[in-house]
Design an enzyme around this catalytic site. Structure first.
Site, mmCIF file in Angstrom:
data_model
loop_
_atom_site.group_PDB
_atom_site.id
_atom_site.type_symbol
_atom_site.label_atom_id
_atom_site.label_comp_id
_atom_site.label_asym_id
_atom_site.label_seq_id
_atom_site.Cartn_x
_atom_site.Cartn_y
_atom_site.Cartn_z
ATOM 1 N N SER A 146 140.697 18.002 -4.689
ATOM 2 C CA SER A 146 139.323 18.051 -5.082
ATOM 3 C C SER A 146 138.631 19.460 -5.321
ATOM 4 C CB SER A 146 138.421 17.054 -4.220
ATOM 5 O OG SER A 146 136.880 17.299 -4.391
ATOM 6 N N TYR A 159 134.797 14.310 3.846
ATOM 7 C CA TYR A 159 135.580 14.384 2.391
ATOM 8 C C TYR A 159 136.187 15.840 2.127
ATOM 9 C CZ TYR A 159 136.674 13.300 -2.621
ATOM 10 O OH TYR A 159 137.202 13.496 -3.815
HETATM 11 P P1 NDP Z 1 138.221 5.313 -7.661
HETATM 12 O O1 NDP Z 1 137.512 4.605 -6.680
HETATM 13 O O2 NDP Z 1 138.371 4.915 -8.984
HETATM 14 O O3 NDP Z 1 139.947 5.132 -7.128
HETATM 15 C C1 NDP Z 1 140.162 5.308 -5.674
HETATM 16 C C2 NDP Z 1 141.505 4.265 -5.549
HETATM 17 O O4 NDP Z 1 141.897 4.258 -4.161
HETATM 18 C C3 NDP Z 1 141.405 2.909 -5.783
HETATM 19 O O5 NDP Z 1 142.413 2.680 -6.899
HETATM 20 C C4 NDP Z 1 141.591 2.225 -4.543
HETATM 21 O O6 NDP Z 1 142.243 0.774 -4.669
HETATM 22 C C5 NDP Z 1 142.315 3.082 -3.763
HETATM 23 N N1 NDP Z 1 142.237 3.355 -2.457
HETATM 24 C C6 NDP Z 1 141.168 3.578 -1.731
HETATM 25 N N2 NDP Z 1 141.365 2.999 -0.317
HETATM 26 C C7 NDP Z 1 142.473 2.540 -0.222
HETATM 27 C C8 NDP Z 1 143.538 2.280 0.915
HETATM 28 N N3 NDP Z 1 142.947 2.332 2.061
HETATM 29 N N4 NDP Z 1 144.807 1.859 0.661
HETATM 30 C C9 NDP Z 1 145.193 1.815 -0.848
HETATM 31 N N5 NDP Z 1 144.527 2.087 -1.621
HETATM 32 C C10 NDP Z 1 143.222 2.578 -1.618
HETATM 33 O O7 NDP Z 1 138.444 6.720 -7.631
HETATM 34 P P2 NDP Z 1 138.870 8.295 -8.404
HETATM 35 O O8 NDP Z 1 139.856 7.781 -9.271
HETATM 36 O O9 NDP Z 1 137.633 8.804 -8.869
HETATM 37 O O10 NDP Z 1 139.602 8.703 -7.220
HETATM 38 C C11 NDP Z 1 141.084 9.045 -7.085
HETATM 39 C C12 NDP Z 1 141.488 10.222 -6.291
HETATM 40 O O11 NDP Z 1 140.957 11.224 -6.899
HETATM 41 C C13 NDP Z 1 140.701 10.173 -4.753
HETATM 42 O O12 NDP Z 1 141.507 10.680 -3.926
HETATM 43 C C14 NDP Z 1 139.621 11.156 -5.083
HETATM 44 O O13 NDP Z 1 139.089 11.738 -3.918
HETATM 45 C C15 NDP Z 1 140.082 11.994 -5.873
HETATM 46 N N6 NDP Z 1 139.090 12.917 -6.766
HETATM 47 C C16 NDP Z 1 138.280 12.345 -7.625
HETATM 48 C C17 NDP Z 1 137.087 13.045 -8.210
HETATM 49 C C18 NDP Z 1 136.164 12.430 -9.111
HETATM 50 O O14 NDP Z 1 135.394 13.176 -9.553
HETATM 51 N N7 NDP Z 1 136.312 11.069 -9.596
HETATM 52 C C19 NDP Z 1 137.065 14.578 -8.023
HETATM 53 C C20 NDP Z 1 138.050 15.095 -7.103
HETATM 54 C C21 NDP Z 1 138.977 14.363 -6.610
HETATM 55 P P3 NDP Z 1 141.935 -0.330 -3.924
HETATM 56 O O15 NDP Z 1 140.438 -0.389 -3.875
HETATM 57 O O16 NDP Z 1 142.431 -1.570 -4.900
HETATM 58 O O17 NDP Z 1 142.626 -0.242 -2.587
#
Ligand code: NDP
Length: 256
Positions: A146, A159
């Protein structure tokens, strides 16, 4: 540049959190280059939709319901990928959450939940797939950091700690597994329009405008902005690239 450099035909990729947002953007990029995808997430309906979406594009994918913080579930997930898809070549550690509270307010349970989901899960998944990649003669691991791998944020101490940790974990695995021909890299997204940041825009006053003003590209990123970097870091094109942390941020991290 020869097209084969980016060819992933015959390769199998696991994408944690691949049922939406950045993970699905990366899954689409890997699939477009020829990889078969295992979408891993807890929400089975969302994962089924992601598989259907990939199938519509003519791509093979399966959905696996697993909580990546649970070691037994991660082991079972990897066994199922090997059983049903035959191999594991690529792992994208993308699952992540945020709890937005300043450091003097966040509870130990909240801290643990963010660190376990964002950082420990990457350790569990990477360690679990390492034997299969080593036996196959190589592999590719892509960890999602991130801007908070680099910068502090008053509202996200756990985070930021987890995402700083991801970069150091990436470097350690890159060094440890170079001899196994496994390249391990991190991608550092800027501000991307996903469910995660839709919640952030509700919780952090003025965030939308601040992001636009602070991003040289003057827009939020889209999940589709991650298709190319995923294909690059998963393909032979990046065989001498390991231990890096590559911003995909519209210039956010270099803005003075
Ligand atoms: P979303 O909330 O759209 O996606 C997060 C994903 O993580 C979901 O698909 C969720 O699936 C999965 N997830 C969360 N906890 C678990 C778990 N315990 N087991 C399995 N799957 C899990 O967010 P983003 O696409 O934005 O985020 C994706 C990554 O990118 C993250 O690591 C985030 O920190 C990082 N990021 C995002 C940024 C942004 O601006 N959006 C910026 C920087 C980093 P489900 O709920 O089905 O389990």
């Amino acid at each position: 540049m020869k097209q084969e450099l980016f060819d992933l035909s015959g390769k199998v990729a696991i994408v944690t959190g691949g049922n939406g947002g950045i993970g699905l953007g990366m899954a689409r990029g890997l699939a477009a280059s020829g990889a078969v995808i295992a979408i891993v997430g807890r929400n089975e309906a969302k994962s089924a939709d992601a598989v259907a979406d990939l199938a519509k594009g003519g791509h093979k994918a399966i959905a696996i319901a697993a909580d990546v913080t649970d070691q037994a579930a991660v082991t079972a997930m990897a066994e199922r990928v090997r059983r049903e898809l035959g191999r594991i070549d690529i792992l994208v550690n993308n699952a992540g959450i945020n709890i937005r509270k300043p450091p003097h307010v966040v509870s130990l349970a909240e801290w643990d939940s963010v660190i376990t989901t964002n950082l420990t899960s990457a350790f569990l998944c990477s360690q679990t797939v390492h034997p299969a990649m080593k036996a196959a003669g190589g592999g590719k691991i892509i960890n999602i950091g991130s801007m908070m791998s680099i910068f502090g944020a008053s509202f996200a101490p756990a985070y930021a700690a987890s995402k700083g940790g991801i970069v150091q974990f990436t470097r350690s695995c890159a060094v440890a597994w170079a001899a196994d021909n496994i390249q391990v890299n991190a991608v550092l997204p800027g501000w991307i329009d996903t469910e995660l940041t839709q919640r952030a825009r509700e919780q952090v006053d003025g965030l939308h405008g601040k992001v636009l003003a602070r991003t040289p590209a003057a827009r939020w990123g889209e999940p589709s902005d991650f298709a190319g970097i995923a294909a690059f870091l998963a393909s032979p094109a990046s065989d001498f690239v390991t231990g890096t942390a590559i911003p995909v941020d519209g210039g956010f991290s270099v803005m003075g």
